[in-house]
Design a protein around this motif. Structure first.
Motif, short mmCIF file in Angstrom:
data_model
loop_
_atom_site.label_atom_id
_atom_site.label_comp_id
_atom_site.label_asym_id
_atom_site.label_seq_id
_atom_site.Cartn_x
_atom_site.Cartn_y
_atom_site.Cartn_z
N VAL A 212 0.80 -1.19 0.14
CA VAL A 212 0.02 0.08 0.12
C VAL A 212 1.12 1.26 0.08
N ALA A 213 1.91 1.35 0.74
CA ALA A 213 2.67 2.45 0.59
C ALA A 213 3.32 2.77 -0.68
N ASN A 214 3.53 1.66 -1.16
CA ASN A 214 4.00 1.90 -2.82
C ASN A 214 3.31 2.60 -3.70
N LEU A 215 1.86 2.02 -3.59
CA LEU A 215 1.04 2.59 -4.30
C LEU A 215 0.62 4.08 -3.88
N ALA A 216 0.70 4.35 -2.62
CA ALA A 216 0.84 5.46 -2.23
C ALA A 216 1.54 6.63 -2.75
N ASP A 217 2.71 6.15 -2.71
CA ASP A 217 4.02 6.72 -3.78
C ASP A 217 3.57 7.10 -4.69
N ASP A 218 3.04 6.05 -5.81
CA ASP A 218 2.65 6.30 -7.07
C ASP A 218 1.75 7.25 -7.06
N ILE A 219 0.58 7.15 -6.56
CA ILE A 219 -0.45 8.27 -6.43
C ILE A 219 0.03 9.54 -6.18
N ALA A 220 0.90 9.71 -5.17
CA ALA A 220 1.23 11.15 -4.66
C ALA A 220 2.15 11.75 -5.83
N TYR A 221 3.17 10.97 -6.42
CA TYR A 221 3.82 11.65 -7.47
C TYR A 221 3.25 11.92 -8.58
N ASP A 222 2.69 11.02 -9.02
CA ASP A 222 1.81 11.05 -10.31
C ASP A 222 0.81 12.31 -10.48
N ASN A 223 0.38 12.70 -9.33
CA ASN A 223 -0.64 13.86 -9.24
C ASN A 223 0.04 15.12 -8.67
N HIS A 224 0.93 14.93 -7.71
CA HIS A 224 1.44 16.22 -7.19
C HIS A 224 2.54 16.77 -8.15
N ASP A 225 3.19 15.81 -8.89
CA ASP A 225 4.08 16.33 -9.91
C ASP A 225 3.56 17.07 -11.16
N ILE A 226 2.07 16.75 -11.40
CA ILE A 226 1.36 17.68 -12.14
C ILE A 226 1.09 18.88 -11.72
N ASP A 227 0.82 18.97 -10.38
CA ASP A 227 0.72 20.43 -9.79
C ASP A 227 1.95 21.20 -10.11
N ASP A 228 3.08 20.66 -9.42
CA ASP A 228 4.35 21.47 -9.55
C ASP A 228 4.77 21.70 -11.05
N GLY A 229 4.47 20.75 -11.94
CA GLY A 229 4.92 21.13 -13.26
C GLY A 229 3.92 22.16 -13.93
N LEU A 230 2.52 22.02 -13.62
CA LEU A 230 1.83 23.07 -14.11
C LEU A 230 2.14 24.74 -13.37
N ARG A 231 2.39 24.54 -12.22
CA ARG A 231 2.78 25.80 -11.31
C ARG A 231 4.04 26.56 -12.18
N SER A 232 5.03 25.58 -12.46
CA SER A 232 6.12 25.85 -13.16
C SER A 232 6.32 26.46 -14.35
N GLY A 233 5.33 25.92 -15.17
CA GLY A 233 5.18 26.28 -16.53
C GLY A 233 5.97 25.07 -17.45
N PHE A 234 6.55 24.03 -16.88
CA PHE A 234 7.02 23.03 -17.67
C PHE A 234 5.88 22.29 -18.32
N LEU A 235 4.85 22.05 -17.48
CA LEU A 235 3.68 21.51 -18.07
C LEU A 235 2.51 22.29 -18.82
N ASP A 236 1.84 21.85 -19.84
CA ASP A 236 0.94 22.78 -20.21
C ASP A 236 -0.54 22.03 -20.14
N LEU A 237 -1.57 22.81 -19.73
CA LEU A 237 -2.80 22.33 -19.38
C LEU A 237 -3.40 21.76 -20.82
N ASP A 238 -2.98 22.31 -21.72
CA ASP A 238 -3.70 21.74 -23.11
C ASP A 238 -3.03 20.35 -23.33
N GLN A 239 -1.80 20.21 -23.22
CA GLN A 239 -1.05 18.93 -23.20
C GLN A 239 -1.67 18.02 -22.44
#
Length: 386
Positions: free
Chosen positions: A191-218
């Motif tokens: 469960v801890a391993n899957l919690a890691d996947d869930i956290a970084y899959d989604n929180h890295d999106i948050d940081d990526g959008l905030r930084s401008g490295f990710l684009d919402l349209d993409q």
């Protein structure tokens, strides 16, 4: 709360490498609660606040570090553990400790240490995490290490699954305190391993959008993300875009969490003990087939657009060079090391290189940059990409 029959039972722990004379007497805590507290109070855990998650040595206060990431993993892990009637304390402890073996600059630093340590057994952050808590972090008078329970060390060693070929660091601990590396770990570790996947899959999106490295349209080219986004816009049509994006991330985390709970509960039917989990021959905690496909597509997107972004690669290469230079300097001239590390430096190989690696792996991003500047006479350039 009554635990499920397949949960880890603190009262039935296989114990610690170094038994406590007279038992564990400091307060009314279970063995797994003690494990969690020992991680939280460790210096290795505190250093995670200044170690790279996605962005190297970030200047902004909004971006995640290894510490904040680990706290977010622990929150998700506890939700999963409670819903599945697992031991929440063991799950939380494993979540908090899962990245404790990362060197400065994250995977860029790990690559540099792997290359530098090729002649001395290599470097792996998961194995090093076990080495940290079992050997290096030693606040007690009676023994080395934090002396965590068998279940805790087992979960850290193989949260990704059975380990067929442990590297030297993990093999060393396993010889002294066998961890059944060929079996699946406890459900708490899975469960801890899957919690890691869930956290970084989604929180890295948050940081990526905030930084401008990710684009919402993409991002919305992923149909399952686009579906969630349309629902967010329908629920909150007049909300600021930034709040809508945060809602999107929360919704996706919720979907993944609920999917893991339902899938894992179904796969755990018929399991009568934690040993049944270990002997199941497959992971018990899992995404459903449909969610696993979506999660892989999301990871592919993150690697393509964020982790392997041109600016990220350039900065990561500069960070790798910092770690490589530090290893070379300490190997060539022991006088460049701090006194207490220099005094303990072995003469023979591979112990000498492993000692140097232990020192570098424990550094924060900032300390590694400062040490490189002290030794080579100037600050490395281009080590912040946000």
């Amino acid at each position: 709360m009554t635990l499920a029959p397949f949960a880890s039972i603190a009262a039935e722990t296989r114990g610690r490498e170094h038994p406590h004379p007279g038992g564990e007497t400091r307060g009314p805590r279970s063995p797994f609660q003690r494990d969690r507290d020992r991680i939280i109070h460790s210096t290795a855990f505190r250093r995670l606040r200044s170690k790279t998650q996605v962005f190297i040595a970030p200047d902004g206060d909004f971006y995640r570090t290894r510490l904040t990431h680990s706290l977010e993993v622990a929150q998700i892990g506890r939700v999963l553990a409670r819903a599945l009637a697992l031991d929440e304390d063991l799950t939380e402890a494993l979540c908090l400790a899962h990245d404790i073996g990362h060197p400065p600059f994250g995977h860029a630093g790990e690559r540099a240490l792997s290359e530098a340590m090729a002649h001395a057994g290599g470097y792996d952050h998961n194995a090093h995490a076990v080495r940290v808590v079992a050997r290096l972090e030693s606040p007690y008078c009676a023994h080395e290490g934090l002396n965590l329970t068998w279940e805790m060390l087992e979960g850290m060693a193989k949260h990704n699954g059975p380990v067929a070929a442990p590297n030297w660091a993990l093999a060393e601990v396993d010889r002294a305190f066998p961890l059944a590396l060929g079996q699946w770990p406890s459900l708490e570790a899975q469960v801890a391993n899957l919690a890691d996947d869930i956290a970084y899959d989604n929180h890295d999106i948050d940081d990526g959008l905030r930084s401008g490295f990710l684009d919402l349209d993409q991002l919305l080219e992923l149909d399952f993300v686009a579906d969630l986004w349309r629902r967010v816009e329908a629920r909150f049509p007049n909300a600021p875009r930034e709040r809508q994006l945060r809602e999107l991330v929360r919704d996706q985390i919720g979907l993944m969490v609920n999917d893991v709970i339902a899938t894992t509960a179904d796969r755990a039917q018929g399991l009568a003990s934690s040993e049944d989990v270990r002997e199941a021959g497959r992971p018990t905690a899992a995404f459903s087939g449909a969610m696993a496909t979506q999660e892989r597509r999301l990871k592919t997107f993150l690697y393509d657009k964020l982790y392997y972004h041109e600016d990220q690669i350039t900065t990561a290469e500069r960070a790798r060079e910092v770690v490589a230079k530090l290893f070379a300097a300490y190997s060539q001239d022991a006088e460049t090391m701090p006194l207490h590390w220099r005094k303990a430096l072995p003469e023979q190989e591979p112990e000498r290189s492993r000692h140097i690696c232990d020192f570098i792996a424990g550094m924060t991003d900032r300390y590694a940059i400062e040490q490189c500047a002290r030794i080579y006479g100037r600050l490395p350039e281009g080590l912040s990409n946000v």
